[in-house]
Write a protein that holds these residues in place. Sequence first.
Motif, PDB file in Angstrom:
ATOM      1  N   ALA A  27      35.908  -2.577  26.571  1.00 18.33           N
ATOM      2  CA  ALA A  27      36.645  -1.380  27.008  1.00 18.33           C
ATOM      3  C   ALA A  27      36.883  -0.430  25.834  1.00 18.33           C
ATOM      4  O   ALA A  27      36.758   0.799  25.982  1.00 18.33           O
ATOM      5  N   SER A  28      37.202  -0.974  24.665  1.00 11.93           N
ATOM      6  CA  SER A  28      37.423  -0.124  23.493  1.00 11.93           C
ATOM      7  C   SER A  28      36.146   0.571  23.061  1.00 11.93           C
ATOM      8  O   SER A  28      36.163   1.740  22.661  1.00 11.93           O
ATOM      9  N   LEU A  29      35.016  -0.122  23.157  1.00 10.21           N
ATOM     10  CA  LEU A  29      33.732   0.481  22.793  1.00 10.21           C
ATOM     11  C   LEU A  29      33.360   1.595  23.765  1.00 10.21           C
ATOM     12  O   LEU A  29      32.800   2.623  23.357  1.00 10.21           O
ATOM     13  N   LYS A  30      33.640   1.401  25.036  1.00 15.36           N
ATOM     14  CA  LYS A  30      33.370   2.464  26.010  1.00 15.36           C
ATOM     15  C   LYS A  30      34.250   3.684  25.731  1.00 15.36           C
ATOM     16  O   LYS A  30      33.798   4.828  25.832  1.00 15.36           O
ATOM     17  N   GLU A  31      35.507   3.434  25.391  1.00 14.73           N
ATOM     18  CA  GLU A  31      36.397   4.543  25.034  1.00 14.73           C
ATOM     19  C   GLU A  31      35.920   5.230  23.761  1.00 14.73           C
ATOM     20  O   GLU A  31      35.971   6.463  23.650  1.00 14.73           O
ATOM     21  N   LEU A  32      35.438   4.432  22.812  1.00 11.50           N
ATOM     22  CA  LEU A  32      34.908   4.992  21.567  1.00 11.50           C
ATOM     23  C   LEU A  32      33.689   5.862  21.845  1.00 11.50           C
ATOM     24  O   LEU A  32      33.513   6.922  21.226  1.00 11.50           O
ATOM     25  N   ARG A  33      32.861   5.452  22.772  1.00 11.82           N
ATOM     26  CA  ARG A  33      31.674   6.245  23.126  1.00 11.82           C
ATOM     27  C   ARG A  33      32.073   7.618  23.655  1.00 11.82           C
ATOM     28  O   ARG A  33      31.494   8.647  23.290  1.00 11.82           O
ATOM     29  N   GLY A  34      33.090   7.656  24.501  1.00  9.82           N
ATOM     30  CA  GLY A  34      33.546   8.943  25.008  1.00  9.82           C
ATOM     31  C   GLY A  34      34.088   9.844  23.917  1.00  9.82           C
ATOM     32  O   GLY A  34      33.909  11.066  23.957  1.00  9.82           O
ATOM     33  N   ALA A  35      34.739   9.249  22.897  1.00 14.89           N
ATOM     34  CA  ALA A  35      35.308  10.056  21.821  1.00 14.89           C
ATOM     35  C   ALA A  35      34.247  10.555  20.848  1.00 14.89           C
ATOM     36  O   ALA A  35      34.333  11.675  20.341  1.00 14.89           O
ATOM     37  N   LEU A  36      33.221   9.733  20.570  1.00 10.15           N
ATOM     38  CA  LEU A  36      32.229  10.084  19.555  1.00 10.15           C
ATOM     39  C   LEU A  36      30.989  10.766  20.114  1.00 10.15           C
ATOM     40  O   LEU A  36      30.174  11.265  19.337  1.00 10.15           O
ATOM     41  N   LEU A  37      30.835  10.770  21.427  1.00  7.58           N
ATOM     42  CA  LEU A  37      29.582  11.261  22.006  1.00  7.58           C
ATOM     43  C   LEU A  37      29.212  12.679  21.564  1.00  7.58           C
ATOM     44  O   LEU A  37      28.042  12.947  21.271  1.00  7.58           O
ATOM     45  N   PRO A  38      30.160  13.636  21.475  1.00  5.75           N
ATOM     46  CA  PRO A  38      29.757  14.981  21.020  1.00  5.75           C
ATOM     47  C   PRO A  38      29.201  15.010  19.604  1.00  5.75           C
ATOM     48  O   PRO A  38      28.426  15.911  19.262  1.00  5.75           O
ATOM     49  N   ALA A  39      29.590  14.062  18.758  1.00  5.04           N
ATOM     50  CA  ALA A  39      29.129  14.053  17.364  1.00  5.04           C
ATOM     51  C   ALA A  39      27.892  13.197  17.157  1.00  5.04           C
ATOM     52  O   ALA A  39      27.268  13.272  16.090  1.00  5.04           O
TER      53      ALA A  39
END
Length: 815
Positions: free
Chosen positions: A530-542
């Motif tokens: 779940a944390s990795l999925k949340e991390l993906r949403g935060a970092l995806l634009p970069a």
Amino acid sequence: KNSKHGDDCAQPWLTPERGTSGPCFAGAMSFNPAEFSDANFDVKAWVNSACAGCPRGESMEKYLSEVEMKLQLVAEDISLALEEQSVAGLQRIPRAVAEIDRVELESKNLQTRIAGILKRLDEAETGSRASVNLLRDIDAVKGRMDLTRDTLAEAAGLAELMRSADDVFAGGNVRSMADIVASMRRSLKVVGSVPEFEDAPERVEALEHRLEQTVVPELAKALAAENSFRASELRNVLDAAGRITALIHAYADVRVVDPLRREWDAFNKGTSSTTTTHTTTSEAQRFAEWLPGYCEKVATRLRREVSFCRSAFPRECEELIATAWVKLSEATRKEFSERMASQRLDWFIAAHRAAGDGFSTAAKSVAEATGPERAAHALRAALAPFDAVRDRYGELEARALAEDLAKLEVRRCDDVEAAAGEMSAAFPVAIESLGRAMERCVALTAGTQASAMLKAVDDGIVRYVDSLTAAVRRLRKSQGLPGGDAKKVGGEGSDGRVAGEESIQSALQLTAVAHALTARVKDLEQSLIASLKELRGALLPALPEPGPASEMPQPAAAEALTPALAAVHANPDGARRLRALLDRVHQDVRFGPLARGVPRCADFEDCARDFVLDVLLSKVRAEFRGLSRRAEWSTSAESSDFDLPTFSAYPQGYVTTAGEYLLSLPQHLESIADAAEEERAAAAAAGEMGRVGLEEGEPAKSPTAADAEAAAAAEHFDSGEWMTRVAEAAAGLLLAEVRRITTLGEPGAAQLAADLEYFNNIISALFSEPPSALRTYAVCAAAARDSYAISVRDVEGMDEDVIRAVAKARGIKLN
């Protein structure tokens, strides 16, 4: 003629078809000739329609005669008109042919005239082309002459400039100095490389350097005094002289690097204008505590410089601010890394949090003047000292986890209850420590080292579970259980110690701990996903698009300037690997980040269950030990001169003791299950009291880890399942001993049959049925010697290998 009343014209002569209609004859018997040109013309329908139009009272034959005459007249009119039109058409053909001949002749004449015109145009074009080429050559000559004239003029001017340059520079007027240098540089470009001016480029370079040395000190004074007007004038001088880079370096040194470097060096003195001295034992910790104040000063200074540059240097504002910050970062980078030198992950995180927050704020201010892309480059340079730390994150995380988990290893391995209590209290703390790895990874690397974090956590779980498994092995040794290998049930090496009810209850706590540990590790795995999925949403634009050659996206707004952006852009290859990992987590529902830890927990559960099983079997094992070496098995029947009575064999003490223990074991297990249920109810009541306390405003009494484990033990414990396993294992122990008996006399066979029959009945009472091999041993041992082969094979389900082994031990020959 078909009509019954031939004189009645109202009756049709022919039967009309459905849906047809013909002309209506009346009065002068007029009709429409267009009807005959219809492709679907129906003769019968037309005639019937005509007959229907016969006036009442008139003879049908007369009427039809008139119609026929009318048709004949119309046909004759049509034939006459056709003949007239044909004659007229034939008369027009000669005139049309003559007209075509005339048009053809005029066309040929027109083609001849056009060919003549084209020929004259070609002749004119040839002459014009020659004239144009001549004009082009003349223009080229004129251009070369003009260039020669200009070159000569520039050469003359360059010679004059070189003669007067020293005088102009001696005058000290920087504007005139810049103009003469610019004129000399322009003249050199026009004149090119000629022997007369062979040393001119070096002379101009020397003059430019001399001009720069004259202007830069004055520019530094203007910048230090914040005299934007004078600084702008000197900027124009440098621009005219082609030395605008001198402005960039001078501005960076005077306005940014020097004042902030003084703040940076204040750390070594232990004080600064805005911070107080912190008495700490670690230089790295003191630096992490000092860093927020320094970052705030950097942000404040850069905001001030944005305003100054916009008024003094609007054209170079973007480059000046970004370059100055980058130069400051490069000047402090080495010392920054030295001050952070530590093996403590938490101090690195504290320093990164301070620098990341402060420098991100500064970057957003800089972006207003430089744009997001330049500001991102400057932010990356400011946070560059953390690049090496991010590369070492996996090593640092593994060390931190190892230190935390080492404190939780089981110390008491001579007492089952104490060891189970230690494990029960320690493993939730261990899982909590492992769960904090994700927070540390995000705090220090913005999640860019997620792969290294997962490996460190997985390795930490494996290492911790292995330590628990080793503790269970040491418990085996201290409790006198067979072997250090928990998978080997029923082995030798025991010292004969028999477990009591308290030992059994303590051992069962190990299975509850192992089961709860597996559940918590699986929960940790889901939390990481779940944390990795949340991390993906935060970092995806970069992050870059999937693919090995994808470009790194550039920030579109100042809000995107974060430490995460700097961390992602610092390692493009790592960013692509991170994108692949996060995409896999998002798309693959079977992805398991703890590929080694979860199976290792399952192995530990098996280890704990086998330990409990060996504890439950300790009394049975003690009774069965050395069974195969008993002397009564090989005893032969004694001969006597008297006719003595024979008695049936009774089960021996070893098997009855083991059987009575097995029969009493369900009661012990049920009492343990009842106690576990009471503990679970007490834990639930404690949780309910805590909830009620919250509602009434009292301090909540949260259940302890022991309460939670008690609840888990009650839910996980199944006495029936354990009795089934104990009965099956006890049968295996006895069967293993019986297989070692190599010689059976007739009294020994009878005794063995009695012992096995008793034990099989015990197993049947506890288990579904005894093993086939053990039942076969009982039947074969009880079989009469004379009818052995027939009697044992008449029983269904016998084991042929056992039949032959018992026959060999009894000395019976089988066909």
